[in-house]
Design an enzyme around this catalytic site. Sequence first.
Site, PDB file in Angstrom:
ATOM      1  N   PHE A   1      -0.891  -8.226   4.997  1.00  8.13           N
ATOM      2  CA  PHE A   1       0.438  -7.623   4.860  1.00  8.13           C
ATOM      3  C   PHE A   1       0.435  -6.277   4.140  1.00  8.13           C
ATOM      4  O   PHE A   1       1.377  -5.957   3.400  1.00  8.13           O
ATOM      5  CB  PHE A   1       1.401  -8.601   4.172  1.00  8.13           C
ATOM      6  CG  PHE A   1       1.262 -10.021   4.660  1.00  8.13           C
ATOM      7  CD1 PHE A   1       1.262 -10.296   6.014  1.00  8.13           C
ATOM      8  CD2 PHE A   1       1.079 -11.058   3.773  1.00  8.13           C
ATOM      9  CE1 PHE A   1       1.088 -11.593   6.485  1.00  8.13           C
ATOM     10  CE2 PHE A   1       0.910 -12.364   4.221  1.00  8.13           C
ATOM     11  CZ  PHE A   1       0.919 -12.631   5.590  1.00  8.13           C
ATOM     12  N   CYS A   2      -0.619  -5.502   4.311  1.00 11.95           N
ATOM     13  CA  CYS A   2      -0.723  -4.181   3.659  1.00 11.95           C
ATOM     14  C   CYS A   2      -0.483  -4.283   2.154  1.00 11.95           C
ATOM     15  O   CYS A   2       0.100  -3.386   1.531  1.00 11.95           O
ATOM     16  CB  CYS A   2       0.229  -3.167   4.297  1.00 11.95           C
ATOM     17  SG  CYS A   2      -0.197  -2.821   6.006  1.00 11.95           S
ATOM     18  N   ALA A   3      -0.893  -5.415   1.596  1.00 13.40           N
ATOM     19  CA  ALA A   3      -0.848  -5.600   0.145  1.00 13.40           C
ATOM     20  C   ALA A   3      -2.134  -6.356  -0.197  1.00 13.40           C
ATOM     21  O   ALA A   3      -2.108  -7.461  -0.746  1.00 13.40           O
ATOM     22  CB  ALA A   3       0.390  -6.387  -0.269  1.00 13.40           C
TER      23      ALA A   3
ATOM     24  N   CYS B   1      -6.242  -4.388   7.661  1.00 11.02           N
ATOM     25  CA  CYS B   1      -4.818  -4.670   7.555  1.00 11.02           C
ATOM     26  C   CYS B   1      -4.384  -5.489   8.766  1.00 11.02           C
ATOM     27  O   CYS B   1      -4.270  -4.964   9.859  1.00 11.02           O
ATOM     28  CB  CYS B   1      -4.032  -3.373   7.479  1.00 11.02           C
ATOM     29  SG  CYS B   1      -2.348  -3.617   6.983  1.00 11.02           S
TER      30      CYS B   1
ATOM     31  N   HIS C   1       0.817  -1.219   0.000  1.00 10.33           N
ATOM     32  CA  HIS C   1       0.000   0.000   0.000  1.00 10.33           C
ATOM     33  C   HIS C   1       0.853   1.271   0.000  1.00 10.33           C
ATOM     34  O   HIS C   1       0.408   2.311  -0.488  1.00 10.33           O
ATOM     35  CB  HIS C   1      -0.929   0.015   1.211  1.00 10.33           C
ATOM     36  CG  HIS C   1      -1.908  -1.127   1.192  1.00 10.33           C
ATOM     37  ND1 HIS C   1      -2.703  -1.448   2.251  1.00 10.33           N
ATOM     38  CD2 HIS C   1      -2.208  -2.033   0.222  1.00 10.33           C
ATOM     39  CE1 HIS C   1      -3.459  -2.496   1.965  1.00 10.33           C
ATOM     40  NE2 HIS C   1      -3.166  -2.876   0.734  1.00 10.33           N
TER      41      HIS C   1
END
Length: 457
Positions: free
Chosen positions: A376-378, A396, A130
């Site tokens: 994992f903020c993806a 998240c 992100h």
Amino acid sequence: MSARPNTAVDTTVSTPLAVLGRDVTVPLVTGGEVTYAALDYAASAPALQRVWDDVAAYAPYYGSVHRGAGYLSQLSTDLFENSRRTVAEFLDCREGDQLVFTRSTTDSLNLLAAALPAGCQVFVFETEHHASLLPWRDAEVTYLNAPRTPAEAVTTLERALADRDPYGPALVCVTGASNVTGELWPVRELAAAAHAHGARIVLDAAQLAPHHPLSVRELDVDWVAFSGHKLYAPFGSGVLAGRADWLQDADPYLAGGGASRKVARRADGGVEVEWHSTAARHEAGSPNVIGVYAIASACKALTEAGFDELVAREQRLVGVVRAGLAEVPEVKVLSLFGDDAPRVGVISFVVEGWNSSHFAAALSAEYGIGVRDGLFCAHPLVRTLLGSDPQDPGECGAPESEPGERSLNAIRVSFGAGTPEEHVERFVRAVKELVAQGARWNYRTEDGRCVPDTASA
Ligand SMILES: Cc1ncc(COP(=O)(O)O)c(C=O)c1O
């Protein structure tokens, strides 16, 4: 998605670099204590002992940077500027590149986003963290679909760039190593494609810089960004390095002292400001000299230890983990580019029949192993790899189901230069035991986290 490694495992793993916390013990819910196995380097790596020692040796001499006349201010200013040179050397920057100290990779990319020239188009793969995906809110952004091979990444980018306005400015943002799969992206080829179409490229090296020597010059990227806390220097600093022109032409990222060269009242009652044109332009306020010195110390430590040898050692640990996971049919390793893709010590997986948060909680509570679970903020990438709805934003890192239910999250194990072989061996053993025998304790969800239920075993 597959867990079959294609390389033979070399079991001789040499000594890790000394990091803080290597003797810390943690209680097990089943009784007793065990040395903590920190296997969440991709989130934050432990401080190198060398970094800690350097910071401690400097601390009594700490002084204000760029503003004091006293001896310690002079010394601190020299240390700060020498650190800039050390980090630029570590990154193999070009003559004329600027290196700005920031708070983190996220901060660096937001700084660059704020410095884009008017009308700049941005191209970014949906697979990005992100921090790379989101800062470009004021630009016209093209999100590129997840490629399934490195070559497809290049052709996808080329196709998108071919359609753009060839006269306007454009920026490509790409990660060097995925924080989900650990896979290396074809940065040099993407840079060549960007440049061939008159675009520039910024490399998100948050996961690459700690695991791999990198050369801005050789990769031919225009900027690189990374964080100190993932590079064994957890003191709150990050780096943005690269081409000076867009940075010099932009408004200061923060307005204030340090960024301004001259400030005067105007006759009309306003204020006239002359901003610095160097890195100081984007470093307003009192700089984090300890954080910056810590990064420089880490860069020196990795270089002096022999970064190539550290990479070889980490690759052997990658082999141990991947071979171990491959022996468990219930484990599915997440991969975009397949088994043969070169990768760093970051491996995400799911376990059939397990909620990932439950599994990660059991690794911690019953084995003293710290991994991460979540998206994992993806989010778009993990959802693509899990085959779940890529539109669902999710939380998240938050577990999405109760222990025992099917998981929409993944588990990530990550390690690096400070990881003892015993930690990855314990991890592999723990995965096998948990899958074969189940958890030995009961777990419940509390405040969105899966935790051992202390009332029952
Ligand atoms: C690939 C990648 N980019 C950017 C970031 C953001 O780094 P930071 O949180 O230090 O700003 C991370 C953090 O996990 C990352 O893995």
